[in-house]
Design an enzyme around this catalytic site. Sequence first.
Site, short mmCIF file in Angstrom:
data_model
loop_
_atom_site.label_atom_id
_atom_site.label_comp_id
_atom_site.label_asym_id
_atom_site.label_seq_id
_atom_site.Cartn_x
_atom_site.Cartn_y
_atom_site.Cartn_z
N SER A 199 0.82 -1.20 0.00
CA SER A 199 0.00 0.00 0.00
C SER A 199 0.86 1.26 0.00
CB SER A 199 -0.96 -0.04 1.19
OG SER A 199 -1.95 0.94 1.06
N ASP A 218 -10.21 -4.02 -4.63
CA ASP A 218 -9.43 -2.97 -3.99
C ASP A 218 -9.50 -1.72 -4.85
OD1 ASP A 218 -7.55 -1.40 -2.67
OD2 ASP A 218 -5.84 -2.68 -3.13
N HIS A 254 -7.90 -5.25 -0.02
CA HIS A 254 -6.73 -4.48 0.40
C HIS A 254 -6.24 -4.93 1.78
CE1 HIS A 254 -4.17 -0.91 -0.04
NE2 HIS A 254 -4.32 -0.76 1.26
#
Length: 309
Positions: free
Chosen positions: A156, A252, A282
């Site tokens: 991320s 996501d 995610h």
Amino acid sequence: MNALYEHTKQYLNHLKELPSLASMTYKEAREMRANLPKREVQLADVAKIEDRSITMRDGEKIGMRIYTPHGKGPFNIILYYHGGGWVLNDLDTCHESCSRLAFSTGHIVVSVEYRLAPEHPFPIPVNDAFDSYLWAVQHAESLNGNPQKISVAGDSAGGNLAIAVCQLAVQYGELPPIQSQILLYPVTDLSFHSNSYKLFEKGFGLDKDVMKWFSRHYISSIHDAQNPLAAPLRLKEFSNFPPTLIMAAEYDVLRDEALLFGEKLSEMGTPTKSIVMEGIVHSYFTQNHVFHEEIESTIQHIEAFLNDL
């Protein structure tokens, strides 16, 4: 699209019981995370785990956690940056996954506790990420590692920082080439306009308004949002990147921008492999209690990718 896996649904149902980060201050969000029930951590069998602190360019110190696998060495190195929207999380967030990564790949894994926004907004986390890379190059041999074989990785926001490190390493010059970048559902843009943002805007673990909340804490202006060190899809030139592995989650908001970044790299001739992990959302790579099998599969993909370099 494939159906959500049953354990993914259970994970999302659990998240629905928690208040949205977008409704909280960053301090409230951190306190909520800190007060969640602690889960048992099952670390992989590595030779050594060591916590250190290192000094950044402004004289402040950050932490890092070093996972050394069994074996003689010298070992190749993975420098790992955790996720959390540049605002949340720490070395413990990815502790179990980093141990498994070191065990399976036979690499030293150096997990970096860069400073967080909003107290330390862009570009401070980028500087911390790059300074930690310089430290790894300079101290690799003392870790029984190979300074010529360092990969950068992250999930991320951590994947976003890994991309920034690759950009800065080229600008810096006089450094060993970064061996590869391993990007797990990375942030590559801050426009929030991709198709996956429309498809998964709410209810899939990382809502659009939460990503905007993270962004407001991290960057200070539209100019920052267009800086390739914060939004690498804004680059005009996509050459000079090392071989790249991108792992995206099917459900996501960041899926499409991650895949588009991979396409840009491929178009410029960078060896790039992009994989979409089906049926999941995610943050899966650090949710070991839910996505154990998917994490193991991801690490197997990483291992195969590194073995092919």
